[in-house]
Design a protein around this motif. Structure first.
Motif, PDB file in Angstrom:
ATOM      1  N   GLY A  48      67.388  17.804  11.457  1.00  0.00           N
ATOM      2  CA  GLY A  48      66.771  18.670  10.500  1.00  0.00           C
ATOM      3  C   GLY A  48      67.293  18.896   9.259  1.00  0.00           C
ATOM      4  N   TRP A  49      67.746  19.995   8.680  1.00  0.00           N
ATOM      5  CA  TRP A  49      68.401  20.180   7.523  1.00  0.00           C
ATOM      6  C   TRP A  49      69.557  19.247   7.030  1.00  0.00           C
ATOM      7  CZ3 TRP A  49      67.226  22.320   2.697  1.00  0.00           C
ATOM      8  CH2 TRP A  49      65.859  23.192   2.843  1.00  0.00           C
ATOM      9  N   MET A  50      70.363  19.125   8.094  1.00  0.00           N
ATOM     10  CA  MET A  50      71.685  18.286   8.033  1.00  0.00           C
ATOM     11  C   MET A  50      71.373  16.865   7.364  1.00  0.00           C
ATOM     12  SD  MET A  50      74.038  19.904   8.944  1.00  0.00           S
ATOM     13  CE  MET A  50      75.345  18.666   8.924  1.00  0.00           C
ATOM     14  N   TRP A  51      70.269  16.537   7.591  1.00  0.00           N
ATOM     15  CA  TRP A  51      69.865  15.206   6.689  1.00  0.00           C
ATOM     16  C   TRP A  51      69.827  15.320   5.126  1.00  0.00           C
ATOM     17  CZ3 TRP A  51      70.323  10.820   8.788  1.00  0.00           C
ATOM     18  CH2 TRP A  51      70.000  10.525  10.419  1.00  0.00           C
ATOM     19  N   GLY A  87      74.200  12.219 -11.698  1.00  0.00           N
ATOM     20  CA  GLY A  87      72.857  11.712 -12.462  1.00  0.00           C
ATOM     21  C   GLY A  87      71.625  11.464 -11.630  1.00  0.00           C
ATOM     22  N   ILE A  88      71.847  10.509 -10.297  1.00  0.00           N
ATOM     23  CA  ILE A  88      71.190  10.315  -9.258  1.00  0.00           C
ATOM     24  C   ILE A  88      70.583  11.628  -8.742  1.00  0.00           C
ATOM     25  CG2 ILE A  88      70.809   9.359  -7.051  1.00  0.00           C
ATOM     26  CD1 ILE A  88      72.248   7.067  -7.800  1.00  0.00           C
ATOM     27  N   THR A  89      71.232  12.668  -8.466  1.00  0.00           N
ATOM     28  CA  THR A  89      70.827  13.982  -8.058  1.00  0.00           C
ATOM     29  C   THR A  89      69.603  14.386  -8.966  1.00  0.00           C
ATOM     30  OG1 THR A  89      72.856  14.271  -6.811  1.00  0.00           O
ATOM     31  CG2 THR A  89      71.488  16.309  -7.313  1.00  0.00           C
ATOM     32  N   ILE A  90      69.875  14.559 -10.239  1.00  0.00           N
ATOM     33  CA  ILE A  90      69.122  15.317 -11.309  1.00  0.00           C
ATOM     34  C   ILE A  90      67.609  14.458 -11.436  1.00  0.00           C
ATOM     35  CG2 ILE A  90      69.962  14.250 -13.311  1.00  0.00           C
ATOM     36  CD1 ILE A  90      68.788  17.830 -12.721  1.00  0.00           C
ATOM     37  N   ILE A  91      68.044  12.920 -11.345  1.00  0.00           N
ATOM     38  CA  ILE A  91      66.923  12.147 -11.406  1.00  0.00           C
ATOM     39  C   ILE A  91      65.961  12.115 -10.184  1.00  0.00           C
ATOM     40  CG2 ILE A  91      66.206   9.363 -11.771  1.00  0.00           C
ATOM     41  CD1 ILE A  91      66.630  10.997 -14.442  1.00  0.00           C
ATOM     42  N   THR A  92      66.571  12.273  -9.002  1.00  0.00           N
ATOM     43  CA  THR A  92      65.867  12.397  -7.951  1.00  0.00           C
ATOM     44  C   THR A  92      64.910  13.662  -7.940  1.00  0.00           C
ATOM     45  OG1 THR A  92      67.474  11.103  -6.677  1.00  0.00           O
ATOM     46  CG2 THR A  92      65.919  12.388  -5.193  1.00  0.00           C
ATOM     47  N   PHE A  93      65.476  14.627  -8.197  1.00  0.00           N
ATOM     48  CA  PHE A  93      64.663  16.086  -8.367  1.00  0.00           C
ATOM     49  C   PHE A  93      63.436  15.724  -9.218  1.00  0.00           C
ATOM     50  CE2 PHE A  93      64.697  20.459 -10.552  1.00  0.00           C
ATOM     51  CZ  PHE A  93      63.526  20.638  -9.773  1.00  0.00           C
ATOM     52  N   ALA A 131      62.849  21.158  -5.730  1.00  0.00           N
ATOM     53  CA  ALA A 131      64.034  21.801  -6.057  1.00  0.00           C
ATOM     54  C   ALA A 131      64.607  22.303  -4.683  1.00  0.00           C
ATOM     55  CB  ALA A 131      63.545  23.022  -6.979  1.00  0.00           C
ATOM     56  N   VAL A 132      63.878  22.721  -3.641  1.00  0.00           N
ATOM     57  CA  VAL A 132      64.420  23.396  -2.342  1.00  0.00           C
ATOM     58  C   VAL A 132      65.203  21.900  -1.870  1.00  0.00           C
ATOM     59  CG1 VAL A 132      64.021  23.913  -0.067  1.00  0.00           C
ATOM     60  CG2 VAL A 132      62.872  25.054  -2.237  1.00  0.00           C
ATOM     61  N   ASN A 133      64.635  20.746  -1.915  1.00  0.00           N
ATOM     62  CA  ASN A 133      65.265  19.737  -1.224  1.00  0.00           C
ATOM     63  C   ASN A 133      66.340  19.077  -2.210  1.00  0.00           C
ATOM     64  OD1 ASN A 133      63.205  19.447   0.693  1.00  0.00           O
ATOM     65  ND2 ASN A 133      61.955  18.180  -0.380  1.00  0.00           N
ATOM     66  N   ALA A 134      66.342  19.570  -3.367  1.00  0.00           N
ATOM     67  CA  ALA A 134      67.458  18.983  -4.376  1.00  0.00           C
ATOM     68  C   ALA A 134      68.709  20.025  -3.919  1.00  0.00           C
ATOM     69  CB  ALA A 134      67.177  19.075  -5.728  1.00  0.00           C
ATOM     70  N   VAL A 135      68.549  21.338  -3.736  1.00  0.00           N
ATOM     71  CA  VAL A 135      69.792  22.078  -3.415  1.00  0.00           C
ATOM     72  C   VAL A 135      70.932  21.428  -2.643  1.00  0.00           C
ATOM     73  CG1 VAL A 135      70.237  24.423  -2.558  1.00  0.00           C
ATOM     74  CG2 VAL A 135      68.385  24.021  -3.993  1.00  0.00           C
ATOM     75  N   PRO A 136      70.586  21.032  -1.427  1.00  0.00           N
ATOM     76  CA  PRO A 136      71.732  20.610  -0.534  1.00  0.00           C
ATOM     77  C   PRO A 136      72.547  19.157  -1.360  1.00  0.00           C
ATOM     78  CG  PRO A 136      69.575  20.709   0.682  1.00  0.00           C
ATOM     79  CD  PRO A 136      69.414  20.898  -0.711  1.00  0.00           C
ATOM     80  N   GLN A 137      71.732  18.379  -2.078  1.00  0.00           N
ATOM     81  CA  GLN A 137      72.115  17.328  -2.813  1.00  0.00           C
ATOM     82  C   GLN A 137      73.173  17.944  -3.792  1.00  0.00           C
ATOM     83  OE1 GLN A 137      69.708  14.268  -3.723  1.00  0.00           O
ATOM     84  NE2 GLN A 137      68.104  15.052  -2.567  1.00  0.00           N
ATOM     85  N   ILE A 138      72.773  19.161  -4.568  1.00  0.00           N
ATOM     86  CA  ILE A 138      73.622  19.502  -5.718  1.00  0.00           C
ATOM     87  C   ILE A 138      74.718  20.235  -5.060  1.00  0.00           C
ATOM     88  CG2 ILE A 138      73.451  21.448  -7.473  1.00  0.00           C
ATOM     89  CD1 ILE A 138      70.628  21.075  -7.620  1.00  0.00           C
ATOM     90  N   LEU A 139      74.614  20.870  -3.805  1.00  0.00           N
ATOM     91  CA  LEU A 139      75.717  21.515  -3.134  1.00  0.00           C
ATOM     92  C   LEU A 139      76.883  20.410  -2.815  1.00  0.00           C
ATOM     93  CD1 LEU A 139      74.017  24.175  -1.067  1.00  0.00           C
ATOM     94  CD2 LEU A 139      75.550  24.589  -3.257  1.00  0.00           C
ATOM     95  N   LEU A 164      68.355  21.943 -14.842  1.00  0.00           N
ATOM     96  CA  LEU A 164      67.394  21.998 -13.839  1.00  0.00           C
ATOM     97  C   LEU A 164      66.161  22.650 -14.363  1.00  0.00           C
ATOM     98  CD1 LEU A 164      69.771  23.485 -11.168  1.00  0.00           C
ATOM     99  CD2 LEU A 164      68.766  21.297 -11.114  1.00  0.00           C
ATOM    100  N   LEU A 165      66.061  23.635 -15.457  1.00  0.00           N
ATOM    101  CA  LEU A 165      65.125  24.000 -16.136  1.00  0.00           C
ATOM    102  C   LEU A 165      64.308  23.062 -16.960  1.00  0.00           C
ATOM    103  CD1 LEU A 165      63.322  26.529 -16.862  1.00  0.00           C
ATOM    104  CD2 LEU A 165      65.046  26.979 -18.997  1.00  0.00           C
ATOM    105  N   ILE A 166      64.996  21.967 -17.719  1.00  0.00           N
ATOM    106  CA  ILE A 166      64.203  20.952 -18.340  1.00  0.00           C
ATOM    107  C   ILE A 166      63.523  20.120 -17.457  1.00  0.00           C
ATOM    108  CG2 ILE A 166      64.752  18.848 -19.787  1.00  0.00           C
ATOM    109  CD1 ILE A 166      67.116  20.376 -21.209  1.00  0.00           C
ATOM    110  N   ILE A 167      64.099  19.780 -16.358  1.00  0.00           N
ATOM    111  CA  ILE A 167      63.387  18.978 -15.437  1.00  0.00           C
ATOM    112  C   ILE A 167      62.410  19.569 -14.642  1.00  0.00           C
ATOM    113  CG2 ILE A 167      63.946  17.801 -12.941  1.00  0.00           C
ATOM    114  CD1 ILE A 167      65.183  16.159 -15.343  1.00  0.00           C
TER     115      ILE A 167
END
Length: 288
Positions: A48-51, A87-93, A131-139, A164-167
């Motif tokens: 689940g979310w662990m991925w 960088g990859i985290t924000i671009i993936t978002f 954005a929801v999917n990006a939260v775990p990566q940001i954490l 995050l706002l710009i994206i």
């Protein structure tokens, strides 16, 4: 003299919408769509979310060993895995919100043809889902940065939030624009795939901005800095990587000024995307 019943019988234009204002006026419906899509993503999954946490951790290990160690980037750029992962985290978002926003109208064709609701709901919900999917990566990036000595400050948190706002604004605007075009011309989806592929290299994700400054003339470097993605990536680096590397890490000069320009450009794109969307909206049910 008009009665209460006669006023209640006044006809209104069907399907009339105020665009994005109606989307955020129906926040409950928006939350339902976002929740449904997030649940579908992990349906039938054991972890689940662990991925969402496993993927960035694996990326960190791969970057550290393959790019950092074997290609020597750990010696050239201090804390390079954090620099690259941030960088990859924000671009993936951005890529996920933009790509899903482009497909959102076609993917929800059955719903659009059956009932009326603000059609902007779908590209906007795609941004929130990303954005929801990006939260775990940001954490994960934050935890790794804390492990290596990152100390959060008001300025670093502000840089992360502004990035995050710009994206979010940029991806929503482009999702509205290309999503509307994609209803009639499905080639738009393939064009978006090219844009998202180039997005990684159009901003300082795999490299540092100094490399661009050394190789291109000044006016081209200025255009490079006007790219909202460049501003967003550098803001993310400023927030999470720069405090770890105060000696070698240098942000792009006038970062905050160009961040403001990047936000302004994103807002203009959002306005254009909304205008084109409203222009083509009348043909959606027919073309779908």
């Amino acid at each position: 003299m008009r009665t209460a019943s006669s006023e209640a019988d006044v006809l209104h234009e069907p399907g009339h919408s105020r665009g994005l204002f109606d989307v955020f006026g129906r926040r409950y419906l928006l939350s339902l769509i976002v929740r449904k899509e997030v649940q579908i993503r992990y349906r039938g999954s054991v972890l689940g979310w662990m991925w969402s946490y496993v993927k960035p951790l694996v990326q960190f290990v791969v970057f550290y060993v393959a790019i950092g160690y074997f290609l020597g980037m750990n010696q050239r750029v201090e804390f390079f895995p954090i620099y690259l992962l941030a960088g990859i985290t924000i671009i993936t978002f951005f890529n996920e919100a933009f790509s899903n926003g482009t497909r959102s109208l076609v993917d929800n064709a059955a719903l659009i043809k059956k009932i009326y609701l603000p059609r902007e709901m779908f590209p906007v919900s795609s941004m929130f889902i990303a954005a929801v999917n990006a939260v775990p990566q940001i954490l994960v990036v934050i935890v790794i940065a804390l492990f290596f000595g990152w100390t959060p400050s008001v300025l670093s948190i502000a840089a992360i939030l502004l990035s995050l706002l710009i994206i979010a604004v940029l991806a929503t605007g482009l999702g509205l624009l290309f999503g509307a075009i994609n209803v009639t011309f499905r080639d738009a989806q393939s064009f978006v795939e090219i844009i998202t592929m180039c997005a990684v290299w159009a901003s300082p994700v795999m490299y540092q901005w100094e490399m661009v400054a050394e190789k291109v003339p000044g006016f081209l470097f200025t255009l490079y800095r006007l790219n909202p993605l460049t501003a967003a990536v550098e803001l993310f680096h400023f927030g999470l990587w720069m405090p770890l590397n105060p000696s070698d890490g240098q942000t792009i000069p006038n970062l905050w000024a160009f961040a403001g320009i990047g936000l302004a450009v994103s807002l203009v794109i959002l306005f254009i995307g909304q205008a084109v969307f409203r222009r083509l909206e009348g043909r959606f049910a027919q073309d779908l």
